[in-house]
Design an enzyme around this catalytic site. Structure first.
Site, PDB file in Angstrom:
ATOM      1  CG  ASP A 152      43.783  37.933  34.399  1.00  0.00           C
ATOM      2  OD1 ASP A 152      42.624  38.295  34.184  1.00  0.00           O
ATOM      3  OD2 ASP A 152      44.092  37.153  35.308  1.00  0.00           O
ATOM      4  CG  MET A 194      37.728  39.004  36.608  1.00  0.00           C
ATOM      5  SD  MET A 194      37.461  37.575  35.560  1.00  0.00           S
ATOM      6  CE  MET A 194      36.125  36.766  36.416  1.00  0.00           C
ATOM      7  NE  ARG A 278      23.713  53.427  45.836  1.00  0.00           N
ATOM      8  CZ  ARG A 278      22.410  53.328  45.553  1.00  0.00           C
ATOM      9  NH1 ARG A 278      21.968  52.340  44.808  1.00  0.00           N
ATOM     10  NH2 ARG A 278      21.575  54.219  46.032  1.00  0.00           N
ATOM     11  CG  HIS A 284      32.943  34.695  35.740  1.00  0.00           C
ATOM     12  ND1 HIS A 284      32.906  34.898  37.096  1.00  0.00           N
ATOM     13  CD2 HIS A 284      33.927  33.808  35.513  1.00  0.00           C
ATOM     14  CE1 HIS A 284      33.830  34.141  37.671  1.00  0.00           C
ATOM     15  NE2 HIS A 284      34.466  33.475  36.734  1.00  0.00           N
TER      16      HIS A 284
HETATM   17  O1  F6P Z   1      42.871  34.205  34.974  1.00  0.00           O
HETATM   18  C1  F6P Z   1      41.726  34.754  34.432  1.00  0.00           C
HETATM   19  C2  F6P Z   1      40.725  35.105  35.476  1.00  0.00           C
HETATM   20  O2  F6P Z   1      39.642  35.608  34.783  1.00  0.00           O
HETATM   21  C3  F6P Z   1      41.177  36.035  36.600  1.00  0.00           C
HETATM   22  O3  F6P Z   1      41.175  37.374  36.241  1.00  0.00           O
HETATM   23  C4  F6P Z   1      40.200  35.714  37.698  1.00  0.00           C
HETATM   24  O4  F6P Z   1      40.728  36.033  38.935  1.00  0.00           O
HETATM   25  C5  F6P Z   1      40.007  34.252  37.523  1.00  0.00           C
HETATM   26  O5  F6P Z   1      40.263  33.958  36.169  1.00  0.00           O
HETATM   27  C6  F6P Z   1      38.661  33.750  37.915  1.00  0.00           C
HETATM   28  O6  F6P Z   1      38.657  32.366  37.768  1.00  0.00           O
HETATM   29  P1  F6P Z   1      37.392  31.442  37.936  1.00  0.00           P
HETATM   30  O7  F6P Z   1      36.525  31.649  36.745  1.00  0.00           O
HETATM   31  O8  F6P Z   1      37.942  30.063  37.979  1.00  0.00           O
HETATM   32  O9  F6P Z   1      36.732  31.872  39.187  1.00  0.00           O
END
Ligand code: F6P
Length: 363
Positions: A152, A194, A278, A284
């Site tokens: 982030d 994210m 869309r 991830h």
């Molecule tokens: O803090 C890093 C991060 O990738 C955020 O951007 C995101 O909201 C969060 O982790 C997602 O976390 P998890 O993989 O636990 O769902």
């Protein structure tokens, strides 16, 4: 013989392995013991086979891998004193009082608390006769260094966190792929990236891809966001653009703090402009894959500097974070940077803060 331990905690990020490798190898190079604590604070609390003494070859071949090979986890037990007491005993039994934590602000705050409570752990463990007076005296304090592993880029005091560059690369590659199909069909795309509290990824991706519009938590839009956004998309189409692209951070919200969702954005475009719209939620994918050169170097240098910092500053030092400002690697006080992170929009303050608080020696 001094002993160093490293753990990774919170969400994984690309470049964590480079840091682990550097920490282990710089410790060994300086005739110290190096331990890896597997599965983050879960491993610290549970000890046993979670805490492994590392050799040079144990970190071979991990530099180019994404994620963290020593694992990461969320740990409820470490949030309570008895869990932290168990964690302290696990370190004391192995003669470890140098702990390097690679994680986000939550993980680093936990490490700071662990250090502050250390004298109390010693008292309690002595009372329980779990440790000897000699051990309590020899390891009367614990030193903590933090490395910020987070895609982030959300910690004040450092220009970059380990993993953000790779995540950005992944996002921009995805946008490039989406753009060709979007333009072919003259479609609009809403891309969610994210960033719960920090819009760095969304904003940089928008700049790097020439997006039409972006939503970031640091700059909440007013009630009229639908009108303003659609006007801009329309204007760009009239200039000859064959597609529209809106990039939003997952933490996007309006001025009242109400979340703005990708579905709402799509509906606004559909109903006002009648585009075929869309949604793509990258998820991830952003956190995966091989780290970029930048993240490998950042992880390696910060990891090496963490061990060197503890070797060069004898005795107890206050918790610090290894970061970067411009082209310079810096050392900043841990809790101040976390306090600031939690109180201001990161994008605005990070550089000024780095300049203001940079340490020139032990705190
Ligand atoms: O803090 C890093 C991060 O990738 C955020 O951007 C995101 O909201 C969060 O982790 C997602 O976390 P998890 O993989 O636990 O769902």
């Amino acid at each position: 013989r001094r002993a160093f331990a490293v753990l990774t905690s919170g969400g994984d990020s690309q470049g964590m392995n480079a840091a682990v490798r550097a920490i282990v190898r710089v410790a060994l190079y300086n005739y110290c013991d190096a331990y890896a604590i597997y599965e983050g604070y879960v491993g610290l609390v549970n000890g046993g086979s979670f805490i492994k003494k590392m050799g040079w070859g144990d970190v071979s071949g991990i530099l180019s891998q994404g994620g963290t090979v020593i694992g990461t986890a969320r740990c409820a037990e470490f949030r309570d004193y008895p869990g932290r007491l168990k964690a302290a005993l696990n370190l004391l039994e192995r003669g470890i009082n140098n702990l390097i934590v690679i994680g986000g602000d939550g993980s680093l705050t936990g490490a700071d608390l662990f250090k502050r409570e250390w004298p109390q752990y010693l008292k309690d463990l002595l009372q329980q006769k779990a440790i000897s007076e000699e051990l309590a005296q020899r390891l009367s304090y614990i030193n903590i260094v933090g490395l910020v592993g987070s895609i982030d880029n959300d910690l004040c005091g450092t220009d970059n966190t380990i993993g953000a560059d790779t995540a950005l690369k992944r996002i921009v590659e995805s946008i490039d792929s989406i753009s060709s199909t979007a333009a072919s069909h003259q479609r609009s795309f809403v891309l969610e990236v994210m960033g719960r509290n920090c819009g760095y990824l969304a904003l940089m991706a928008a700049i790097a891809s020439g997006a039409d519009w972006t939503f970031i938590p640091e700059q909440p839009h007013g009630d009229d966001w639908r009108v303003a956004m659609c006007d801009e998309l329309k204007r760009n189409r009239e200039r000859g653009r064959r597609m529209s692209l809106v990039i939003m951070a997952e933490g996007a919200r309006d001025r009242s703090g109400t979340p703005i969702t990708a579905e709402q954005v799509k509906q606004a475009i559909d109903s006002t402009l009648h585009h075929d719209t869309r949604i793509t939620v990258l998820g991830h994918v952003q956190r995966g894959g091989a780290p970029t050169v930048y993240d490998r170097v950042l992880g390696t240098v910060c990891g090496a500097r963490a061990v060197q910092y503890l070797l060069h500053n004898a005795g107890q030092v206050r918790p610090v974070v290894m970061g970067v400002s411009g082209s310079k690697y810096i050392t900043i006080p841990l809790m101040e940077s976390i306090a600031l992170t939690q109180s201001v929009p990161v994008a605005i303050k990070s550089k000024e803060f780095a300049r203001a608080v940079e340490l020139r020696g032990p705190g």
